[in-house]
Scaffold this active site. Structure first.
Site, PDB file in Angstrom:
ATOM      1  N   GLU A   1      -7.876  -5.199  -1.157  1.00 24.10           N
ATOM      2  CA  GLU A   1      -8.433  -5.832  -2.357  1.00 24.10           C
ATOM      3  C   GLU A   1      -8.672  -7.338  -2.253  1.00 24.10           C
ATOM      4  O   GLU A   1      -9.614  -7.856  -2.835  1.00 24.10           O
ATOM      5  CB  GLU A   1      -7.528  -5.564  -3.569  1.00 24.10           C
TER       6      GLU A   1
ATOM      7  N   HIS B   1       0.850  -1.193   0.000  1.00 29.70           N
ATOM      8  CA  HIS B   1       0.000   0.000   0.000  1.00 29.70           C
ATOM      9  C   HIS B   1       0.884   1.240   0.000  1.00 29.70           C
ATOM     10  O   HIS B   1       1.955   1.247   0.601  1.00 29.70           O
ATOM     11  CB  HIS B   1      -0.928   0.015   1.225  1.00 29.70           C
TER      12      HIS B   1
HETATM   13  C1  LIG Z   1      -0.292  -0.335  -3.871  1.00 29.15           C
HETATM   14  C2  LIG Z   1       1.060  -0.088  -4.534  1.00 29.15           C
HETATM   15  C3  LIG Z   1       0.837   0.507  -5.912  1.00 29.15           C
HETATM   16  C4  LIG Z   1       1.832   0.914  -3.681  1.00 29.15           C
HETATM   17  O1  LIG Z   1       2.979   1.208  -4.422  1.00 29.15           O
HETATM   18  P1  LIG Z   1       4.234   2.000  -3.853  1.00 29.15           P
HETATM   19  O2  LIG Z   1       3.813   2.926  -2.819  1.00 29.15           O
HETATM   20  O3  LIG Z   1       4.977   2.526  -4.994  1.00 29.15           O
HETATM   21  O4  LIG Z   1       5.004   0.810  -3.236  1.00 29.15           O
HETATM   22  P2  LIG Z   1       6.260   0.841  -2.298  1.00 29.15           P
HETATM   23  O5  LIG Z   1       7.008   2.126  -2.381  1.00 29.15           O
HETATM   24  O6  LIG Z   1       5.758   0.390  -0.991  1.00 29.15           O
HETATM   25  O7  LIG Z   1       7.083  -0.288  -3.025  1.00 29.15           O
HETATM   26  C5  LIG Z   1       8.377  -0.460  -2.695  1.00 29.15           C
HETATM   27  C6  LIG Z   1       8.921  -1.789  -3.164  1.00 29.15           C
HETATM   28  O8  LIG Z   1       8.028  -2.843  -2.850  1.00 29.15           O
HETATM   29  C7  LIG Z   1       7.652  -3.515  -4.056  1.00 29.15           C
HETATM   30  N1  LIG Z   1       6.252  -3.846  -3.987  1.00 29.15           N
HETATM   31  C8  LIG Z   1       5.223  -3.029  -3.619  1.00 29.15           C
HETATM   32  N2  LIG Z   1       4.070  -3.707  -3.675  1.00 29.15           N
HETATM   33  C9  LIG Z   1       4.362  -4.961  -4.082  1.00 29.15           C
HETATM   34  C10 LIG Z   1       3.598  -6.104  -4.312  1.00 29.15           C
HETATM   35  N3  LIG Z   1       2.266  -6.081  -4.175  1.00 29.15           N
HETATM   36  N4  LIG Z   1       4.200  -7.211  -4.738  1.00 29.15           N
HETATM   37  C11 LIG Z   1       5.531  -7.246  -4.899  1.00 29.15           C
HETATM   38  N5  LIG Z   1       6.342  -6.175  -4.681  1.00 29.15           N
HETATM   39  C12 LIG Z   1       5.752  -5.056  -4.275  1.00 29.15           C
HETATM   40  C13 LIG Z   1       7.945  -2.556  -5.169  1.00 29.15           C
HETATM   41  O9  LIG Z   1       8.182  -3.235  -6.376  1.00 29.15           O
HETATM   42  C14 LIG Z   1       9.168  -1.872  -4.647  1.00 29.15           C
HETATM   43  O10 LIG Z   1      10.276  -2.740  -4.788  1.00 29.15           O
HETATM   44  P3  LIG Z   1      11.700  -2.225  -5.302  1.00 29.15           P
HETATM   45  O11 LIG Z   1      12.041  -1.018  -4.466  1.00 29.15           O
HETATM   46  O12 LIG Z   1      12.583  -3.394  -5.071  1.00 29.15           O
HETATM   47  O13 LIG Z   1      11.487  -1.857  -6.740  1.00 29.15           O
HETATM   48  C15 LIG Z   1       1.858  -1.398  -4.603  1.00 29.15           C
HETATM   49  O14 LIG Z   1       2.042  -1.915  -3.328  1.00 29.15           O
HETATM   50  C16 LIG Z   1       1.230  -2.419  -5.525  1.00 29.15           C
HETATM   51  O15 LIG Z   1       1.459  -2.363  -6.720  1.00 29.15           O
HETATM   52  N6  LIG Z   1       0.426  -3.375  -4.974  1.00 29.15           N
HETATM   53  C17 LIG Z   1      -0.236  -4.349  -5.799  1.00 29.15           C
HETATM   54  C18 LIG Z   1      -1.483  -3.760  -6.442  1.00 29.15           C
HETATM   55  C19 LIG Z   1      -2.602  -3.583  -5.462  1.00 29.15           C
HETATM   56  O16 LIG Z   1      -2.972  -4.473  -4.719  1.00 29.15           O
HETATM   57  N7  LIG Z   1      -3.191  -2.377  -5.496  1.00 29.15           N
HETATM   58  C20 LIG Z   1      -4.295  -2.025  -4.631  1.00 29.15           C
HETATM   59  C21 LIG Z   1      -3.883  -1.020  -3.622  1.00 29.15           C
HETATM   60  S1  LIG Z   1      -5.149  -0.757  -2.397  1.00 29.15           S
END
Ligand SMILES: CC(C)(COP(=O)(O)OP(=O)(O)OC[C@H]1O[C@@H](n2cnc3c(N)ncnc32)[C@H](O)[C@@H]1OP(=O)(O)O)[C@@H](O)C(=O)NCCC(=O)NCCS
Length: 389
Positions: A332, A274
């Protein structure tokens, strides 16, 4: 004066990538506290509202600024929203064509809401009074479930079902979708989810709605942009994909290898992580409980058990592969499990989510347009310094 392509403007301010932690507006609608795992609507805990209040009362809170003070106020708001549920008969022809077009359900919803809004004679927020803006917001949120259900029925060769103002909006949505008045426990489960989905801080779709509102555009445009943002897999497009993942994994013992493979190839695990929460998403905990209750009551399948066991493995593997990231289950995964148990088709998970979030978008758009300042940031040009003409 010589013009150079490189801009050396001392007024430019660089902000963190993704605008993380950047405050772009003041709001009295609600907030998310990522470190504490807490969110609220106008100071009232979102989880408590979802567990204890009726969906329409939480809607009243977000849209009008307070919970109804008594039964009469609650009934008045319910009547106001119930009378805004119907789709104009004159649009049935165009909407049924949209339903059988190649547009996906989110694009259909966007287009349908734009049509309804224009048939209603809605104008630019800039030109409307505060009361007219509030009416717009209630109308679009009230009609969206009717529209989602009608589009689905037209797309599957069935006639749409008229809304029934005597039913609460959640029960009525399931009835219009499936043709059957649902078990009250299913309607309550869906109501819990939808109440928890009304608003959630400055997420991407809400921010999009506010950017559009800052231009003074009409509310259907604000909502149309927000729907586009919400449809993305990283935002509201995730729930259907979480079920795809459970289908793909199939059995708990396959989860470990599946997740490793996905993450090692740079993929993301849907339903986890998140942008704000660094603890468990409180909506996930709430909905896990809802799903488990449905399972105990025989209203949900062993999908719930699979989700619970797969979740443990995903969390363990993510902790190992992304150490220090605090990736936890988001809303989700169990939203999808609950919606599936309620008989909502997978392709309607995101539109259903949107039908609740429309309440938040409407409130945010009305708040933003009152500010009167257009949102217009800058970018830093990093392209070629010069190119031959
Ligand atoms: C929600 C989301 C977009 C937040 O993104 P964000 O704030 O950019 O994420 P973060 O900064 O916490 O991510 C940092 C790291 O964790 C990884 N990461 C974050 N969510 C991840 C996931 N669901 N699965 C695997 N890796 C994940 C990123 O790839 C990143 O890795 P890196 O630095 O090695 O490249 C992201 O967690 C995601 O894509 N989740 C899956 C989609 C989802 O369920 N969306 C609904 C949200 S309510």
């Amino acid at each position: 004066m010589a013009i150079t392509i490189d801009r050396n403007d001392t007024q430019l301010i660089d902000v963190p990538r993704g605008l993380t932690n950047v405050v772009v507006a003041e709001t009295a609608i609600g907030d998310v506290r990522g470190e504490e795992g807490f969110f609220h609507y106008r100071g009232v805990s979102g989880v408590e509202l979802a567990a204890e209040a009726r969906f329409e009362d939480a809607w009243n809170l977000v849209a009008l600024g307070g919970l109804p003070r008594d039964g009469a106020e609650s009934a008045a708001f319910r009547a106001r929203t119930a009378s805004a549920r119907a789709i104009p008969e004159s649009l049935h022809g165009s909407l049924s064509s949209i339903a059988t077009s190649a547009l996906d359900p989110m694009a259909q919803l966007r287009t349908g809401l734009a049509l309804i809004s224009s048939a209603d004679g809605r104008r630019a927020l800039y030109d409307e009074t505060e009361t007219e803006r509030s009416d717009d917001a209630i109308r679009l949120a009230a009609v969206a479930p009717t529209l989602i259900a009608a589009l689905h029925r037209w797309s599957t060769g069935q006639d749409p079902i008229e809304p029934d103002g005597d039913l609460d909006p959640v029960t009525d949505y399931l009835r219009m979708l499936t043709g059957v008045t649902p078990d009250i426990r299913l309607a309550t489960a869906l109501g819990t989810y939808l109440t928890a989905a009304i608003d959630h801080g400055f997420n991407a779709s809400t921010f999009t709605a506010r950017v559009i509102a800052s231009t003074g555009a009409d509310l259907a445009s604000c909502v149309g942009g927000a729907l586009g943002a919400l449809s993305g897999p990283l935002h509201g497009g995730a729930p259907a994909r979480t079920l795809d993942m459970l289908d793909d994994i199939g059995a708990p013992e396959r989860a470990d290898a599946w997740v490793r493979e996905r993450v090692q190839h740079g993929g993301r695990i849907m339903g986890f992580g998140h942008a704000v929460y660094r603890t468990e998403d409180p909506r996930s905990r709430l909905l896990r409980g809802v799903a488990q209750r449905l399972r105990a009551d025989g209203l949900a399948t062993d999908r719930v058990d699979l989700a619970v066991t797969v979740e443990q493995t995903v969390l363990r593997v993510l902790d190992e592969l992304k150490p220090g990231r605090a990736l936890r289950t988001n809303v989700e995964l169990y939203a999808a499990v609950v919606m599936e148990a309620c008989g909502i088709p997978r392709e309607l998970f995101t539109p259903t989510f949107a039908s609740a979030r429309l309440i938040g978008w409407g409130a945010h758009a009305c708040e933003q347009v009152q500010d009167g300042k257009i949102l217009r940031p800058s970018s830093r040009y990093v392209g070629a310094a010069s190119r031959p003409r």
